[in-house]
Design a protein around this motif. Structure first.
Motif, PDB file in Angstrom:
ATOM      1  N   UNK A   1       0.819  -1.220   0.000  1.00 14.80           N
ATOM      2  CA  UNK A   1       0.000   0.000   0.000  1.00 14.80           C
ATOM      3  C   UNK A   1       0.850   1.265   0.000  1.00 14.80           C
ATOM      4  N   UNK A   2       2.102   1.126   0.397  1.00 13.56           N
ATOM      5  CA  UNK A   2       3.001   2.281   0.445  1.00 13.56           C
ATOM      6  C   UNK A   2       4.076   2.167  -0.637  1.00 13.56           C
ATOM      7  N   UNK A   3       3.795   1.353  -1.652  1.00  8.94           N
ATOM      8  CA  UNK A   3       4.720   1.219  -2.770  1.00  8.94           C
ATOM      9  C   UNK A   3       5.835   0.215  -2.548  1.00  8.94           C
ATOM     10  N   UNK A   4       5.758  -0.525  -1.466  1.00 10.99           N
ATOM     11  CA  UNK A   4       6.797  -1.506  -1.155  1.00 10.99           C
ATOM     12  C   UNK A   4       6.529  -2.859  -1.773  1.00 10.99           C
TER      13      UNK A   4
ATOM     14  N   UNK B   1      -2.543   4.900   9.176  1.00 11.18           N
ATOM     15  CA  UNK B   1      -1.425   5.744   8.763  1.00 11.18           C
ATOM     16  C   UNK B   1      -2.027   6.889   7.965  1.00 11.18           C
ATOM     17  N   UNK B   2      -1.704   8.103   8.355  1.00  8.38           N
ATOM     18  CA  UNK B   2      -2.240   9.276   7.669  1.00  8.38           C
ATOM     19  C   UNK B   2      -1.098  10.054   7.012  1.00  8.38           C
ATOM     20  N   UNK B   3      -1.474  10.940   6.088  1.00  8.67           N
ATOM     21  CA  UNK B   3      -0.527  11.856   5.470  1.00  8.67           C
ATOM     22  C   UNK B   3       0.441  11.238   4.487  1.00  8.67           C
ATOM     23  N   UNK B   4       0.150  10.022   4.019  1.00  7.67           N
ATOM     24  CA  UNK B   4       1.063   9.376   3.088  1.00  7.67           C
ATOM     25  C   UNK B   4       0.964  10.047   1.726  1.00  7.67           C
ATOM     26  N   UNK B   5       2.025  10.331   1.028  1.00  9.90           N
ATOM     27  CA  UNK B   5       3.407   9.953   1.281  1.00  9.90           C
ATOM     28  C   UNK B   5       4.291  11.061   1.854  1.00  9.90           C
TER      29      UNK B   5
ATOM     30  N   UNK C   1       3.827  11.254   6.397  1.00  6.22           N
ATOM     31  CA  UNK C   1       3.373   9.964   6.906  1.00  6.22           C
ATOM     32  C   UNK C   1       3.460   9.907   8.423  1.00  6.22           C
ATOM     33  N   UNK C   2       2.359   9.483   9.024  1.00  3.23           N
ATOM     34  CA  UNK C   2       2.279   9.397  10.476  1.00  3.23           C
ATOM     35  C   UNK C   2       1.399   8.200  10.847  1.00  3.23           C
ATOM     36  N   UNK C   3       1.886   7.375  11.752  1.00  3.84           N
ATOM     37  CA  UNK C   3       1.048   6.307  12.301  1.00  3.84           C
ATOM     38  C   UNK C   3       0.187   6.989  13.352  1.00  3.84           C
ATOM     39  N   UNK C   4      -1.088   7.198  13.046  1.00  3.26           N
ATOM     40  CA  UNK C   4      -1.903   8.090  13.875  1.00  3.26           C
ATOM     41  C   UNK C   4      -2.864   7.403  14.835  1.00  3.26           C
ATOM     42  N   UNK C   5      -3.297   6.195  14.522  1.00  5.85           N
ATOM     43  CA  UNK C   5      -4.316   5.582  15.367  1.00  5.85           C
ATOM     44  C   UNK C   5      -4.191   4.066  15.372  1.00  5.85           C
ATOM     45  N   UNK C   6      -4.490   3.479  16.532  1.00  2.68           N
ATOM     46  CA  UNK C   6      -4.556   2.031  16.665  1.00  2.68           C
ATOM     47  C   UNK C   6      -5.801   1.719  17.483  1.00  2.68           C
ATOM     48  N   UNK C   7      -6.680   0.875  16.928  1.00  3.23           N
ATOM     49  CA  UNK C   7      -7.923   0.501  17.602  1.00  3.23           C
ATOM     50  C   UNK C   7      -7.949  -1.007  17.752  1.00  3.23           C
ATOM     51  N   UNK C   8      -8.183  -1.474  18.986  1.00  2.00           N
ATOM     52  CA  UNK C   8      -8.333  -2.905  19.255  1.00  2.00           C
ATOM     53  C   UNK C   8      -9.812  -3.217  19.430  1.00  2.00           C
ATOM     54  N   UNK C   9     -10.249  -4.330  18.857  1.00  2.00           N
ATOM     55  CA  UNK C   9     -11.637  -4.775  18.927  1.00  2.00           C
ATOM     56  C   UNK C   9     -11.646  -6.174  19.536  1.00  2.00           C
TER      57      UNK C   9
END
Length: 144
Positions: free
Chosen positions: A37-40, A85-89, A92-100
């Motif tokens: 998703x990030x070109x890798x 991940x927001x603001x790509x490219x 880029x910032x890992x902005x949120x993590x949600x556990x369910x």
């Protein structure tokens, strides 16, 4: 109190999105690369996967311990986690993590108690506490 040391070794080859590496933890080796998703290459796991996995594994064990201590019925815990991940490219910032969390073997008449325990696990998991203040770390829907 005892200080504990944990060690991993990473070997990387290739430039940027074209590279890949091997992460060795104890006797386990994991292939990793930048996500597709990030070109890798999308080979193996990504650093983003590893971060989400570290928090999720700590969270699930912490939640199980809290439920047991509070004598709330539980057989198994399953946790689905999402990282944003927001603001790509460019920013880029890992902005949120949600556990369910899903509590298998839980008592649906005690939903509120399970939800409180789920939030408490988020606050007590020491790996999760490491991201607090840098990443918006939330508990999503608690299912029984």
């Amino acid at each position: 109190m005892t200080d504990l040391k944990f060690e991993v070794n990473a070997n990387w080859s290739g430039v940027g999105a074209n590279g890949e590496g091997h992460l060795t933890m104890g006797d386990k080796t994991v292939l990793y690369s930048s996500p597709a998703e990030m070109g890798g290459k999308g080979a193996g796991v990504s650093p983003e996967d590893l971060l989400i996995g570290a928090v999720t594994t700590c969270y699930s064990g912490t939640l199980f311990a809290i439920l047991t201590k509070r004598r709330l019925p539980v057989e198994t815990i399953s946790v689905r986690a999402e990282g944003m991940v927001t603001g790509y490219p460019t920013q880029t910032n890992f902005s949120q993590l949600v556990v369910h969390p899903t509590i298998i073997g839980g008592d649906s008449s005690k939903q509120d108690e399970y939800e409180k325990a789920a939030t408490m696990a988020r606050d007590k998991c020491f790996i999760g506490k490491s991201i607090t203040g840098n990443i918006d770390y939330q508990v999503g829907k608690v299912q029984l």
